[in-house]
Motif scaffolding. Structure first.
Motif, PDB file in Angstrom:
ATOM      1  N   UNK A  20       0.833  -1.214   0.000  1.00 20.34           N
ATOM      2  CA  UNK A  20       0.000   0.000   0.000  1.00 20.34           C
ATOM      3  C   UNK A  20       0.867   1.263   0.000  1.00 20.34           C
ATOM      4  N   UNK A  21       0.405   2.293  -0.704  1.00 22.37           N
ATOM      5  CA  UNK A  21       1.180   3.531  -0.808  1.00 22.37           C
ATOM      6  C   UNK A  21       1.108   4.376   0.462  1.00 22.37           C
ATOM      7  N   UNK A  22       0.019   4.241   1.187  1.00 19.19           N
ATOM      8  CA  UNK A  22      -0.168   5.030   2.406  1.00 19.19           C
ATOM      9  C   UNK A  22      -0.441   4.059   3.554  1.00 19.19           C
ATOM     10  N   UNK A  23       0.129   4.362   4.697  1.00 25.43           N
ATOM     11  CA  UNK A  23      -0.122   3.529   5.881  1.00 25.43           C
ATOM     12  C   UNK A  23      -0.437   4.445   7.059  1.00 25.43           C
ATOM     13  N   UNK A  24      -1.127   3.893   8.009  1.00 24.57           N
ATOM     14  CA  UNK A  24      -1.507   4.660   9.202  1.00 24.57           C
ATOM     15  C   UNK A  24      -0.611   4.227  10.352  1.00 24.57           C
ATOM     16  N   UNK A  25      -0.060   5.200  11.048  1.00 25.75           N
ATOM     17  CA  UNK A  25       0.762   4.930  12.209  1.00 25.75           C
ATOM     18  C   UNK A  25      -0.113   4.321  13.303  1.00 25.75           C
ATOM     19  N   UNK A  26       0.350   3.252  13.908  1.00 24.37           N
ATOM     20  CA  UNK A  26      -0.446   2.561  14.928  1.00 24.37           C
ATOM     21  C   UNK A  26      -0.590   3.383  16.203  1.00 24.37           C
ATOM     22  N   UNK A  27       0.419   4.153  16.531  1.00 22.09           N
ATOM     23  CA  UNK A  27       0.382   4.894  17.799  1.00 22.09           C
ATOM     24  C   UNK A  27      -0.206   6.295  17.648  1.00 22.09           C
ATOM     25  N   UNK A  28       0.137   6.987  16.579  1.00 23.64           N
ATOM     26  CA  UNK A  28      -0.282   8.390  16.441  1.00 23.64           C
ATOM     27  C   UNK A  28      -1.508   8.558  15.550  1.00 23.64           C
ATOM     28  N   UNK A  29      -1.924   7.504  14.886  1.00 28.01           N
ATOM     29  CA  UNK A  29      -3.051   7.545  13.956  1.00 28.01           C
ATOM     30  C   UNK A  29      -2.815   8.535  12.822  1.00 28.01           C
ATOM     31  N   UNK A  30      -1.568   8.767  12.468  1.00 28.23           N
ATOM     32  CA  UNK A  30      -1.230   9.648  11.350  1.00 28.23           C
ATOM     33  C   UNK A  30      -1.033   8.814  10.092  1.00 28.23           C
ATOM     34  N   UNK A  31      -1.240   9.467   8.949  1.00 29.92           N
ATOM     35  CA  UNK A  31      -0.976   8.808   7.672  1.00 29.92           C
ATOM     36  C   UNK A  31       0.446   9.118   7.240  1.00 29.92           C
ATOM     37  N   UNK A  32       1.087   8.132   6.664  1.00 29.80           N
ATOM     38  CA  UNK A  32       2.453   8.317   6.167  1.00 29.80           C
ATOM     39  C   UNK A  32       2.599   7.560   4.851  1.00 29.80           C
ATOM     40  N   UNK A  33       3.478   8.052   4.014  1.00 27.30           N
ATOM     41  CA  UNK A  33       3.734   7.339   2.760  1.00 27.30           C
ATOM     42  C   UNK A  33       4.541   6.081   3.055  1.00 27.30           C
ATOM     43  N   UNK A  34       4.356   5.110   2.215  1.00 26.11           N
ATOM     44  CA  UNK A  34       4.986   3.817   2.417  1.00 26.11           C
ATOM     45  C   UNK A  34       5.954   3.523   1.275  1.00 26.11           C
ATOM     46  N   UNK A  35       6.766   4.496   0.893  1.00 25.66           N
ATOM     47  CA  UNK A  35       7.728   4.293  -0.187  1.00 25.66           C
ATOM     48  C   UNK A  35       8.981   3.647   0.370  1.00 25.66           C
ATOM     49  N   UNK A  36       9.236   2.475  -0.093  1.00 28.49           N
ATOM     50  CA  UNK A  36      10.457   1.777   0.281  1.00 28.49           C
ATOM     51  C   UNK A  36      11.624   2.481  -0.421  1.00 28.49           C
ATOM     52  N   UNK A  37      12.726   2.768   0.268  1.00 31.61           N
ATOM     53  CA  UNK A  37      13.863   3.443  -0.370  1.00 31.61           C
ATOM     54  C   UNK A  37      14.387   2.702  -1.600  1.00 31.61           C
ATOM     55  N   UNK A  38      14.329   1.372  -1.588  1.00 29.73           N
ATOM     56  CA  UNK A  38      14.799   0.624  -2.750  1.00 29.73           C
ATOM     57  C   UNK A  38      13.857   0.804  -3.939  1.00 29.73           C
ATOM     58  N   UNK A  39      12.558   0.984  -3.669  1.00 30.29           N
ATOM     59  CA  UNK A  39      11.612   1.242  -4.757  1.00 30.29           C
ATOM     60  C   UNK A  39      11.877   2.600  -5.379  1.00 30.29           C
ATOM     61  N   UNK A  40      12.138   3.583  -4.560  1.00 30.27           N
ATOM     62  CA  UNK A  40      12.456   4.924  -5.076  1.00 30.27           C
ATOM     63  C   UNK A  40      13.696   4.853  -5.956  1.00 30.27           C
ATOM     64  N   UNK A  41      14.703   4.101  -5.510  1.00 31.70           N
ATOM     65  CA  UNK A  41      15.931   3.942  -6.292  1.00 31.70           C
ATOM     66  C   UNK A  41      15.635   3.264  -7.628  1.00 31.70           C
ATOM     67  N   UNK A  42      14.794   2.229  -7.590  1.00 34.14           N
ATOM     68  CA  UNK A  42      14.445   1.521  -8.822  1.00 34.14           C
ATOM     69  C   UNK A  42      13.701   2.437  -9.798  1.00 34.14           C
ATOM     70  N   UNK A  43      12.792   3.237  -9.255  1.00 32.89           N
ATOM     71  CA  UNK A  43      12.032   4.138 -10.117  1.00 32.89           C
ATOM     72  C   UNK A  43      12.933   5.197 -10.769  1.00 32.89           C
ATOM     73  N   UNK A  44      13.982   5.585 -10.067  1.00 35.41           N
ATOM     74  CA  UNK A  44      14.915   6.571 -10.628  1.00 35.41           C
ATOM     75  C   UNK A  44      15.777   5.972 -11.732  1.00 35.41           C
TER      76      UNK A  44
END
Length: 88
Positions: A63-87
């Motif tokens: 999933x592209x977005x995930x919810x923090x379990x403790x703070x209930x905030x949304x955060x992006x779920x970009x794996x650093x290796x995926x970003x590298x691959x996309x570049x």
């Protein structure tokens, strides 16, 4: 390419030198080295392509977005290796 430079210089020598057995042996060895380098390069590119395909398929299914379990905030779920691959 850089591997061709010495052979290019060798070919500029006098024909009597190039007709010697040693020069012919050098040409054979250089040809074998170039062939081996080409095979190695092709193999590494194919391995890289397989790794990219397998890694990107797995990472893109997350999933592209995930919810923090403790703070209930949304955060992006970009794996650093995926970003590298996309570049690449």
């Amino acid at each position: 390419s850089r591997v061709q430079i010495p052979m290019t210089k060798l070919q500029l020598l006098d024909r009597t030198i190039l007709d010697r057995e040693e020069a012919k042996e050098v040409a054979k060895i250089q040809s074998a080295v170039v062939s081996s380098l080409h095979e190695f390069e092709t193999q590494k590119i194919e391995e890289w392509a397989c790794d990219v395909e397998a890694s990107s398929d797995a990472k893109l299914r997350l999933p592209l977005v995930r919810r923090s379990a403790t703070k209930r905030e949304l955060a992006t779920n970009f794996d650093p290796s995926l970003v590298r691959l996309l570049r690449e």
